[in-house]
Design a protein around this motif. Structure first.
Motif, PDB file in Angstrom:
ATOM      1  N   ARG A 279      -6.984  -3.213  12.179  1.00  0.00           N
ATOM      2  CA  ARG A 279      -7.044  -1.671  12.901  1.00  0.00           C
ATOM      3  C   ARG A 279      -6.198  -0.618  11.817  1.00  0.00           C
ATOM      4  O   ARG A 279      -6.951   0.424  11.882  1.00  0.00           O
ATOM      5  CB  ARG A 279      -6.096  -1.777  14.202  1.00  0.00           C
ATOM      6  N   ALA A 280      -5.470  -0.954  11.128  1.00  0.00           N
ATOM      7  CA  ALA A 280      -4.945   0.075  10.019  1.00  0.00           C
ATOM      8  C   ALA A 280      -6.097   0.239   9.095  1.00  0.00           C
ATOM      9  O   ALA A 280      -6.195   1.333   8.416  1.00  0.00           O
ATOM     10  CB  ALA A 280      -3.562  -0.678   9.488  1.00  0.00           C
ATOM     11  N   GLY A 281      -6.765  -0.873   8.817  1.00  0.00           N
ATOM     12  CA  GLY A 281      -7.786  -0.905   7.868  1.00  0.00           C
ATOM     13  C   GLY A 281      -8.882  -0.016   8.229  1.00  0.00           C
ATOM     14  O   GLY A 281      -9.621   0.748   7.488  1.00  0.00           O
ATOM     15  N   ARG A 282      -9.177   0.037   9.556  1.00  0.00           N
ATOM     16  CA  ARG A 282     -10.116   0.981  10.198  1.00  0.00           C
ATOM     17  C   ARG A 282      -9.848   2.436   9.965  1.00  0.00           C
ATOM     18  O   ARG A 282     -10.681   3.426  10.044  1.00  0.00           O
ATOM     19  CB  ARG A 282     -10.242   0.662  11.655  1.00  0.00           C
ATOM     20  N   ARG A 283      -8.448   2.798  10.157  1.00  0.00           N
ATOM     21  CA  ARG A 283      -7.932   4.090   9.853  1.00  0.00           C
ATOM     22  C   ARG A 283      -7.893   4.462   8.295  1.00  0.00           C
ATOM     23  O   ARG A 283      -7.119   5.781   7.964  1.00  0.00           O
ATOM     24  CB  ARG A 283      -6.612   4.163  10.574  1.00  0.00           C
ATOM     25  N   SER A 284      -7.894   3.659   7.447  1.00  0.00           N
ATOM     26  CA  SER A 284      -7.531   3.657   6.106  1.00  0.00           C
ATOM     27  C   SER A 284      -8.538   4.399   5.242  1.00  0.00           C
ATOM     28  O   SER A 284      -9.929   4.497   5.576  1.00  0.00           O
ATOM     29  CB  SER A 284      -7.217   2.436   5.194  1.00  0.00           C
ATOM     30  N   ALA A 285      -8.368   5.159   4.180  1.00  0.00           N
ATOM     31  CA  ALA A 285      -9.337   6.179   3.426  1.00  0.00           C
ATOM     32  C   ALA A 285     -10.030   5.173   2.320  1.00  0.00           C
ATOM     33  O   ALA A 285     -10.773   5.873   1.643  1.00  0.00           O
ATOM     34  CB  ALA A 285      -8.500   7.182   2.943  1.00  0.00           C
ATOM     35  N   SER A 286      -9.330   4.355   1.907  1.00  0.00           N
ATOM     36  CA  SER A 286      -9.674   3.386   0.519  1.00  0.00           C
ATOM     37  C   SER A 286      -9.427   1.852   0.671  1.00  0.00           C
ATOM     38  O   SER A 286      -8.653   1.449   1.279  1.00  0.00           O
ATOM     39  CB  SER A 286      -9.125   4.091  -0.669  1.00  0.00           C
ATOM     40  N   LEU A 287     -10.100   1.115  -0.007  1.00  0.00           N
ATOM     41  CA  LEU A 287     -10.035  -0.210  -0.476  1.00  0.00           C
ATOM     42  C   LEU A 287      -8.635  -0.210  -0.968  1.00  0.00           C
ATOM     43  O   LEU A 287      -8.043  -1.135  -0.701  1.00  0.00           O
ATOM     44  CB  LEU A 287     -10.778  -0.756  -1.259  1.00  0.00           C
ATOM     45  N   ALA A 288      -8.102   0.562  -1.726  1.00  0.00           N
ATOM     46  CA  ALA A 288      -6.807   0.461  -2.588  1.00  0.00           C
ATOM     47  C   ALA A 288      -5.746   0.527  -1.475  1.00  0.00           C
ATOM     48  O   ALA A 288      -4.918  -0.283  -1.619  1.00  0.00           O
ATOM     49  CB  ALA A 288      -6.797   1.581  -3.374  1.00  0.00           C
ATOM     50  N   GLU A 289      -5.822   1.344  -0.639  1.00  0.00           N
ATOM     51  CA  GLU A 289      -4.967   1.448   0.425  1.00  0.00           C
ATOM     52  C   GLU A 289      -4.813   0.061   1.405  1.00  0.00           C
ATOM     53  O   GLU A 289      -3.837  -0.375   1.523  1.00  0.00           O
ATOM     54  CB  GLU A 289      -5.028   2.534   1.358  1.00  0.00           C
ATOM     55  N   CYS A 290      -6.200  -0.478   1.549  1.00  0.00           N
ATOM     56  CA  CYS A 290      -5.647  -1.586   2.254  1.00  0.00           C
ATOM     57  C   CYS A 290      -5.372  -2.976   1.321  1.00  0.00           C
ATOM     58  O   CYS A 290      -4.471  -3.655   1.956  1.00  0.00           O
ATOM     59  CB  CYS A 290      -7.341  -2.060   2.949  1.00  0.00           C
ATOM     60  N   LEU A 291      -5.700  -2.895   0.297  1.00  0.00           N
ATOM     61  CA  LEU A 291      -5.076  -3.977  -0.717  1.00  0.00           C
ATOM     62  C   LEU A 291      -3.826  -3.952  -1.022  1.00  0.00           C
ATOM     63  O   LEU A 291      -2.957  -4.823  -0.583  1.00  0.00           O
ATOM     64  CB  LEU A 291      -5.902  -3.844  -1.916  1.00  0.00           C
ATOM     65  N   GLY A 292      -2.994  -2.793  -0.935  1.00  0.00           N
ATOM     66  CA  GLY A 292      -1.924  -2.423  -1.046  1.00  0.00           C
ATOM     67  C   GLY A 292      -0.828  -2.867   0.047  1.00  0.00           C
ATOM     68  O   GLY A 292       0.064  -3.698  -0.007  1.00  0.00           O
ATOM     69  N   ARG A 293      -1.668  -2.664   1.300  1.00  0.00           N
ATOM     70  CA  ARG A 293      -1.124  -3.293   2.667  1.00  0.00           C
ATOM     71  C   ARG A 293      -0.906  -4.556   2.855  1.00  0.00           C
ATOM     72  O   ARG A 293      -0.083  -5.401   3.222  1.00  0.00           O
ATOM     73  CB  ARG A 293      -1.646  -2.259   3.759  1.00  0.00           C
ATOM     74  N   GLU A 294      -1.979  -5.374   2.382  1.00  0.00           N
ATOM     75  CA  GLU A 294      -2.383  -6.643   2.400  1.00  0.00           C
ATOM     76  C   GLU A 294      -1.252  -7.427   1.659  1.00  0.00           C
ATOM     77  O   GLU A 294      -0.717  -8.330   1.861  1.00  0.00           O
ATOM     78  CB  GLU A 294      -3.615  -7.205   1.928  1.00  0.00           C
ATOM     79  N   LEU A 295      -0.988  -6.545   0.330  1.00  0.00           N
ATOM     80  CA  LEU A 295      -0.147  -7.323  -0.555  1.00  0.00           C
ATOM     81  C   LEU A 295       1.074  -7.325  -0.138  1.00  0.00           C
ATOM     82  O   LEU A 295       2.018  -8.424  -0.088  1.00  0.00           O
ATOM     83  CB  LEU A 295       0.055  -6.554  -2.106  1.00  0.00           C
ATOM     84  N   GLY A 296       1.675  -6.390   0.729  1.00  0.00           N
ATOM     85  CA  GLY A 296       2.955  -6.261   1.272  1.00  0.00           C
ATOM     86  C   GLY A 296       3.066  -7.552   2.297  1.00  0.00           C
ATOM     87  O   GLY A 296       4.033  -8.140   2.403  1.00  0.00           O
ATOM     88  N   ALA A 297       2.030  -7.722   3.135  1.00  0.00           N
ATOM     89  CA  ALA A 297       2.044  -8.819   3.975  1.00  0.00           C
ATOM     90  C   ALA A 297       2.050 -10.101   3.456  1.00  0.00           C
ATOM     91  O   ALA A 297       2.699 -10.960   3.947  1.00  0.00           O
ATOM     92  CB  ALA A 297       0.774  -8.659   5.146  1.00  0.00           C
ATOM     93  N   CYS A 298       1.315 -10.227   2.370  1.00  0.00           N
ATOM     94  CA  CYS A 298       1.195 -11.571   1.502  1.00  0.00           C
ATOM     95  C   CYS A 298       2.493 -12.091   0.884  1.00  0.00           C
ATOM     96  O   CYS A 298       2.848 -13.099   1.106  1.00  0.00           O
ATOM     97  CB  CYS A 298       0.062 -11.351   0.484  1.00  0.00           C
ATOM     98  N   LEU A 299       3.317 -10.823   0.518  1.00  0.00           N
ATOM     99  CA  LEU A 299       4.672 -11.456   0.067  1.00  0.00           C
ATOM    100  C   LEU A 299       5.481 -11.642   0.880  1.00  0.00           C
ATOM    101  O   LEU A 299       6.548 -12.626   0.712  1.00  0.00           O
ATOM    102  CB  LEU A 299       4.963 -10.106  -0.937  1.00  0.00           C
ATOM    103  N   GLN A 300       5.331 -11.146   2.215  1.00  0.00           N
ATOM    104  CA  GLN A 300       6.150 -11.781   3.247  1.00  0.00           C
ATOM    105  C   GLN A 300       6.036 -12.927   3.722  1.00  0.00           C
ATOM    106  O   GLN A 300       6.862 -13.685   4.434  1.00  0.00           O
ATOM    107  CB  GLN A 300       6.223 -10.686   4.469  1.00  0.00           C
ATOM    108  N   MET A 301       4.690 -13.490   3.343  1.00  0.00           N
ATOM    109  CA  MET A 301       4.096 -14.769   3.983  1.00  0.00           C
ATOM    110  C   MET A 301       4.974 -15.968   3.115  1.00  0.00           C
ATOM    111  O   MET A 301       5.093 -16.895   3.724  1.00  0.00           O
ATOM    112  CB  MET A 301       2.547 -15.013   3.532  1.00  0.00           C
ATOM    113  N   LEU A 302       5.800 -15.379   2.134  1.00  0.00           N
ATOM    114  CA  LEU A 302       6.427 -16.502   1.368  1.00  0.00           C
ATOM    115  C   LEU A 302       7.529 -17.070   2.289  1.00  0.00           C
ATOM    116  O   LEU A 302       8.233 -18.073   1.678  1.00  0.00           O
ATOM    117  CB  LEU A 302       6.738 -15.996  -0.041  1.00  0.00           C
ATOM    118  N   ASP A 303       8.015 -16.169   3.068  1.00  0.00           N
ATOM    119  CA  ASP A 303       9.099 -16.747   4.184  1.00  0.00           C
ATOM    120  C   ASP A 303       8.576 -16.777   5.584  1.00  0.00           C
ATOM    121  O   ASP A 303       9.350 -16.853   6.416  1.00  0.00           O
ATOM    122  CB  ASP A 303      10.119 -15.471   4.143  1.00  0.00           C
ATOM    123  N   ASN A 304       7.327 -17.129   5.596  1.00  0.00           N
ATOM    124  CA  ASN A 304       6.721 -17.286   7.006  1.00  0.00           C
ATOM    125  C   ASN A 304       6.415 -19.019   7.259  1.00  0.00           C
ATOM    126  O   ASN A 304       5.729 -19.455   6.557  1.00  0.00           O
ATOM    127  CB  ASN A 304       5.241 -16.761   7.157  1.00  0.00           C
TER     128      ASN A 304
END
Length: 350
Positions: A279-304
């Protein structure tokens, strides 16, 4: 150039990138990502190269995604390799999406996760009768990445939401319907595709590549996602997983029942986070914005815990019986999802 896992060559006006880990379904390692990025940079600056083609060696597929066993081991060891892998993979995805020359992906056979990142961001995406495409991450306690939260929201209706939450694989017609591929060409003609593209005159542009692909293409047949589009749109229009599951329970037919059954086997935390990111991706203006958000989630996966449990069940013990924690969607609170939305530090550099 050949380093074992990647073969780089120039044939006529075409630069070829061949993934060469067929026994591992051409799954990506960090050295492979670095070699591909370097090759693309070199081809972009080579006046003798007018187009780039990426393909997978072996009979089974283009690429099954990242080497999740290696990511699992890195996360356990805390050695930083997983974080480096994601950062450089996402930079490669952005490099492909903004590539200055025609980029042709041969999505024959298994094309999943990181394989979608290597192909669906490209300008010319070829599927075959053998294509099995998926973003299967919710089944391993992870989330769709490689820019999928940019690609999937652009799919027709809610088809992208269905793909991102269920993780189910689709064929050529569905991939085209979802906007993740462009044309179907018989797998037996992919060698001809490379030969014809290689023989194009220097200075050929995207329109010339399109003409070649259209001439070699064939009808993709009926799309199952298209046939069930009305139901998918009704059930997946909601912004909570609970509402989607409830809507599916109220739908008739095997497709809705199977969709709901599969979702109930996925990591509840991954389902909620994936929907939030989509849903955040649907509101985003660019691929770069989505990739940055995904990276934040991925780094938190290391403790998931679900990330470790999902990979254990899928590729370590292979019992296909993950024990998710929390075990139900209802037990996943907003705070649990929120912690995955922490921006990456340092931010992704593109």
């Amino acid at each position: 150039m050949q380093d074992g896992e990647i073969i780089i060559e120039r044939r006529g006006i075409a630069g070829l990138v061949r993934l060469n880990r067929p026994r591992a379904l051409n799954s990506l390692t960090l050295p492979m990502i670095r070699t591909i990025a370097e090759a693309l940079h070199g081809f972009a600056g080579d006046d003798q190269v007018a187009a780039v083609v990426i393909t997978g060696e072996g009979e089974r597929g283009l690429c099954a995604g990242g080497d999740i066993r290696a990511l699992h081991e890195s996360a356990r060891a805390g050695d930083g390799l997983a974080a480096s892998f994601w950062r450089e993979e996402f930079r490669l995805n952005h490099q492909i999406a903004s590539y200055p020359k025609p980029y042709v992906a041969l999505m024959d056979g298994i094309t999943m996760g990181g394989g979608v990142g290597l192909s669906s961001h490209g300008r010319h995406r070829i599927v075959t009768e053998r294509t099995r495409l998926a973003m299967p991450e919710t089944g391993i306690g992870y989330v769709p990445d490689v820019g999928a939260t940019w690609l999937l929201p652009q799919a027709s209706g809610e088809a992208g939401t269905w793909l991102g939450l269920t993780g189910l694989d689709i064929g050529a017609a569905d991939a085209i319907h979802a906007g993740l591929a462009d044309v179907q060409i018989a797998s037996s003609r992919l060698g001809e595709v490379i030969d014809v593209l290689s023989a194009l005159p220097r200075g050929s542009a995207s329109g010339d590549v399109d003409a070649v692909l259209q001439a070699l293409s064939e009808p993709a047949g009926e799309s199952r996602l298209s046939q069930n589009a009305a139901m998918i749109d009704r059930a997946f229009r909601f912004d909570t997983v609970e509402e989607i599951l409830a809507a599916l329970a109220g739908e008739e037919g095997d497709f809705a029942a199977e969709t709901r059954r599969v979702m109930l086997t996925r990591s509840p935390t991954s389902l909620k986070l994936a929907l939030t990111l989509l849903r955040a991706g649907r509101r985003s203006a660019s691929l770069a914005e989505c990739l940055g958000r995904e990276l934040g989630a991925c780094l938190q996966m290391l403790d998931n815990p679900d990330f470790f449990e999902g990979i254990r069940a899928a590729v370590i013990d292979k019992d296909r019986n993950p024990q998710w924690s929390p075990a139900s969607v209802e037990a996943v609170g907003a705070a649990t999802v929120e912690r995955f939305l922490k921006p990456a530090e340092p931010p992704l550099e593109l």
